[in-house]
Design an enzyme around this catalytic site. Structure first.
Site, mmCIF file in Angstrom:
data_model
loop_
_atom_site.group_PDB
_atom_site.id
_atom_site.type_symbol
_atom_site.label_atom_id
_atom_site.label_comp_id
_atom_site.label_asym_id
_atom_site.label_seq_id
_atom_site.Cartn_x
_atom_site.Cartn_y
_atom_site.Cartn_z
ATOM 1 N N GLY A 111 0.833 -1.197 0.000
ATOM 2 C CA GLY A 111 0.000 0.000 0.000
ATOM 3 C C GLY A 111 0.864 1.242 0.000
ATOM 4 N N ASN A 125 10.219 4.555 2.755
ATOM 5 C CA ASN A 125 11.600 4.913 2.417
ATOM 6 C C ASN A 125 11.904 6.328 2.899
ATOM 7 O OD1 ASN A 125 11.618 2.517 0.625
ATOM 8 N ND2 ASN A 125 10.165 3.778 -0.520
ATOM 9 N N GLU A 159 3.018 5.894 7.632
ATOM 10 C CA GLU A 159 4.336 6.004 6.999
ATOM 11 C C GLU A 159 5.203 7.035 7.711
ATOM 12 O OE1 GLU A 159 5.035 3.621 5.103
ATOM 13 O OE2 GLU A 159 2.942 2.984 5.016
HETATM 14 ZN ZN LIG Z 1 4.483 -0.053 8.168
#
Ligand SMILES: [Zn+2]
Ligand SMILES: *[C@@H]1O[C@H](CO)[C@@H](O)[C@H](O)[C@H]1NC(C)=O
Ligand SMILES: *[C@@H]1O[C@H](CO)[C@@H](O)[C@H](O)[C@H]1NC(C)=O
Ligand SMILES: *[C@@H]1O[C@H](CO)[C@@H](O)[C@H](O)[C@H]1NC(C)=O
Ligand SMILES: *[C@@H]1O[C@H](CO)[C@@H](O)[C@H](O)[C@H]1NC(C)=O
Ligand SMILES: *[C@@H]1O[C@H](CO)[C@@H](O)[C@H](O)[C@H]1NC(C)=O
Ligand SMILES: *[C@@H]1O[C@H](CO)[C@@H](O)[C@H](O)[C@H]1NC(C)=O
Length: 647
Positions: free
Chosen positions: A351, A355, A388
């Site tokens: 999904g 990075n 994230e």
């Molecule tokens: Zn994760």
């Protein structure tokens, strides 16, 4: 502190004289049930104990959360570990990519690479082992870094089952000496599983387009360049991408130099990264358009997509900027890179992927506008972005030592996904409804069978890493209080920034925080510290059921056992983990009929297989249908066990 009331509860004063015929009752140790039902038992003398099972109400305004954001790490990591004789500290990676079938001919989808790895020798050895996969090494040379003197390579060997490339040298390397290894290599963008450095096609405005992007977690950086591809072998990276003019290329850091390479090609060099794990490298090259802004704390923020969708990325841009500053303030730890870009890719395996400086997303997790999409889509975007961004601290700045402790990344990202969602889209009962439904109950559903796994083990399933990991953090927030937990987490993050951790590093930071708060040692007050308590939750599968039995007029005994849907299930043992006997340290919360709202639940600990609880006896019975809404019992539901009363 009330949450640390470790002593057994004394009977409350002004106790009732209870005659045998008096109707009394009590229910209730955490009313959690795995099937999603609440179990409420009550006692009326002379009658059988009645048990009512009621489905948890499904809130009609329930928000549909996106499917798990990261791909389960199903791609097996080879078991063989690199030797620890030589470790990297810097990489120069140069990759030329061929994305144009018409122009590139035979080279179409090739990656021509040239990589320097700078290493330090830790133990004398005449061999260097690195990872490679789907790649040919065309040349390999080793030099002393100081004087550029070459050390001749006597032979090289590829060991495909370990994904190793072994370089044998004519002489031994010196301990403490620095060396550089130079590779020329040829790889491929044709990674049909969308892992490594891959290409994919999509159609925009009727035109077929090609792009390249990466997905390196857990062990796929080795498909793009030779590397020491283990999370603890952190280094800095300087990347150069060579690509045909007309496309936009992005990497983890800002562009420092654009050069022309050959006619029709651009060579872009990116700034040196911070110290990081190889799996956090990322690039994308495509026909992207980006919009930028600057966060409150001065981070350049970009969102990129196909040009036709760029207007719908604004929500993600502002939400991301805002959440980034919120997390920086929360952890009192600035984001260490100068920029973060969040491209939305038309084809992407997971999904989203955290990075460092280049968070990649599937389009559906970024694209939102209030005109075409429902509010739940908006919440989905806010939640995935929060997940994230949480990784920038849990995973990127502080990384698990090895994949068995992946929950140290994903459990926290799951918890802070909801924290960030609640911050960006307030006004919903995020933790008391969404979190319980999507994290705690889901974890318990997967964890009630003998085939479940510990949260932290070599073999572990996705639900345990993400959902149970997240649920355990929520449980700690409950019994420690969120403030104390977050104090401990700040200590953990600051202490281990740039490094790698195991569970014990977390427990140590939390125990020290609790000790400081109490003004004395937790293990002396409670008899146990955070490691003692939490080992029982992360190193063994499953969770307990607590049974209350009335043993005297004003005495209730609590007992725990491993909850298994099928009592004949035999849990599989995990070699290497301590056998804890399926006994947990349980932060026990209970209430009685006068306090059905659970506003001031009584808290205690159930440390052993049995324990005694003295509970107040009340004269009014609870109607069995008066099931508290799960809103009302929210504090209890944060805990991960089932309660049952048999008296
Ligand atoms: Zn994760
Ligand atoms: C490695 O590749 C570079 C760039 O293509 C080239 O200049 C160099 O000669 C090559 N080195 C070796 C040892 O093949
Ligand atoms: C990519 O690899 C697959 C499987 O190896 C192969 O079938 C396919 O033809 C390749 N695609 C291109 C464009 O070379
Ligand atoms: C380098 O080129 C890219 C286009 O690929 C452009 O977006 C960027 O601004 C340039 N950066 C510098 C520092 O010249
Ligand atoms: C950047 O975002 C702020 C709000 O956070 C907005 O006021 C400003 O106009 C934006 N700048 C640009 C260049 O879009
Ligand atoms: C913001 O960042 C830019 C570039 O990184 C830097 O030049 C500038 O001084 C920073 N501004 C503040 C207020 O810190
Ligand atoms: C408590 O922990 C400290 C530090 O780890 C240790 O030195 C001490 O022996 C422990 N005390 C008890 C009662 O376990």
């Amino acid at each position: 502190m009330s949450t640390f009331d470790f002593s057994d509860k004394k009977p409350l004063s002004g106790g009732w004289m209870v005659k045998k015929t008096t109707i009394y009752i009590l229910v209730v140790v955490a009313l959690i049930i795995l099937t999603g039902a609440v179990l409420l038992a009550y006692l009326v003398p002379d009658r059988e104990c009645e048990v009512t099972q009621i489905e948890l109400p499904d809130d009609p305004e329930t928000i549909k959360m996106p499917k798990p954001v990261d791909i389960p790490k199903t791609d097996p990591v080879p078991e063989a570990r690199l030797p620890t004789t030589v470790i990297p500290y810097h990489y120069d990676v140069k990759l030329q990519v061929y994305l144009d079938e018409q122009l590139d001919g035979d080279k179409y989808l090739d990656i021509d690479g040239e990589t320097y790895i700078y290493v330090t020798c830790k133990e004398a050895t005449d061999e260097i082992t690195v990872h490679i996969k789907t790649m040919t090494v065309d040349s390999c040379d080793v030099f002393e870094t100081d004087n550029n003197q070459q050390i001749s390579v006597t032979s090289t060997e590829t060991v495909p089952e370990n994904e190793f490339y072994v370089i044998k040298l004519s002489r031994s390397l010196g301990v403490g000496q620095k060396y550089k290894i130079h590779f020329n290599h040829t790889g491929t963008l044709n990674q049909t599983d969308l892992r490594g450095f891959y290409y994919a096609t999509y159609t925009e405005d009727g035109e077929e387009k090609t792009f390249a992007a990466t997905q390196f977690e857990p062990s796929r950086a080795r498909r793009a360049f030779p590397c020491f591809d283990e999370p603890a072998l952190k280094a800095t990276f300087t990347t150069t991408l060579i690509y045909r003019t007309g496309r936009i290329a992005l990497a983890n850091t800002e562009v420092v130099r654009n050069g022309t390479y050959l006619e029709g090609w651009i060579e872009t060099e990116y700034d040196k990264t911070v110290v990081m794990s190889s799996y956090l490298n990322a690039y994308t090259i495509g026909d992207w358009e980006c919009i930028y802004n600057t966060s409150r704390n001065n981070i350049s923020f970009g969102v990129c997509s196909q040009p036709s969708l760029i207007e719908d990325t604004e929500y993600a841009l502002y939400t991301g900027m805002d959440q980034m500053s919120m997390f920086e303030d929360l952890w009192n730890m600035p984001f260490p890179m100068t920029k973060t870009d969040m491209p939305a890719l038309p084809v992407f395996g997971p999904g989203a992927m955290e990075n460092w400086g280049l968070i990649l997303y599937r389009e559906i997790y970024i694209i939102y506008n209030p005109r075409d999409f429902t509010p739940s889509r908006k919440q989905g975007v806010a939640a995935v972005v929060a997940h994230e961004l949480a990784h920038m601290w849990y995973g990127n700045a502080v990384t698990m030592e090895w994949w068995n402790d992946l929950w140290l990344n994903e459990g926290f990202a799951t918890y802070f996904q909801y924290y960030g969602l609640d911050y960006s889209v307030p006004g919903f009962d995020t933790f008391d409804q969404l979190f319980l439904r999507d994290v705690t109950y889901r974890a318990m559903r997967s964890d009630q069978v003998g085939t479940s796994t510990p949260v932290s083990a070599e073999r572990t399933i996705y639900r345990m890493i993400y959902q149970k990991g997240g649920a355990l953090i929520n449980m700690m927030a409950d019994f420690l209080t969120q403030d104390l937990l977050f104090d401990g987490l700040r200590k953990y993050l600051h202490r281990h920034e740039w490094g790698n951790t195991v569970n014990d590093d977390l427990w140590t930071a939390l125990t020290e925080t609790v000790d400081a708060h109490l003004g004395k040692r937790m293990n002396e007050t409670l008899g146990y510290d955070m490691k003692d308590i939490m080992d029982t939750w992360v190193l063994q599968m499953g969770f307990p059921v607590v049974t209350l039995t009335r043993t005297a007029t004003n005495l209730v005994t609590a007992e725990q056992e491993h909850f298994l849907l099928d009592p004949n299930d035999e849990p599989q043992e995990d070699p290497g983990l301590p056998q804890l006997g399926y006994v947990w340290h349980i932060p026990l919360t209970y209430t009685h009929e006068a306090e059905l709202n659970f506003h001031t639940p009584t808290r205690t600990w159930l440390h052993k297989t049995g324990g005694r609880l003295n509970m107040q006896i009340l004269r009014r019975k609870i109607c069995c249908h008066n099931v508290p809404k799960y809103n009302d019992v929210k504090r209890t539901f944060s805990l991960l066990y089932v309660g049952r009363a048999e008296f």
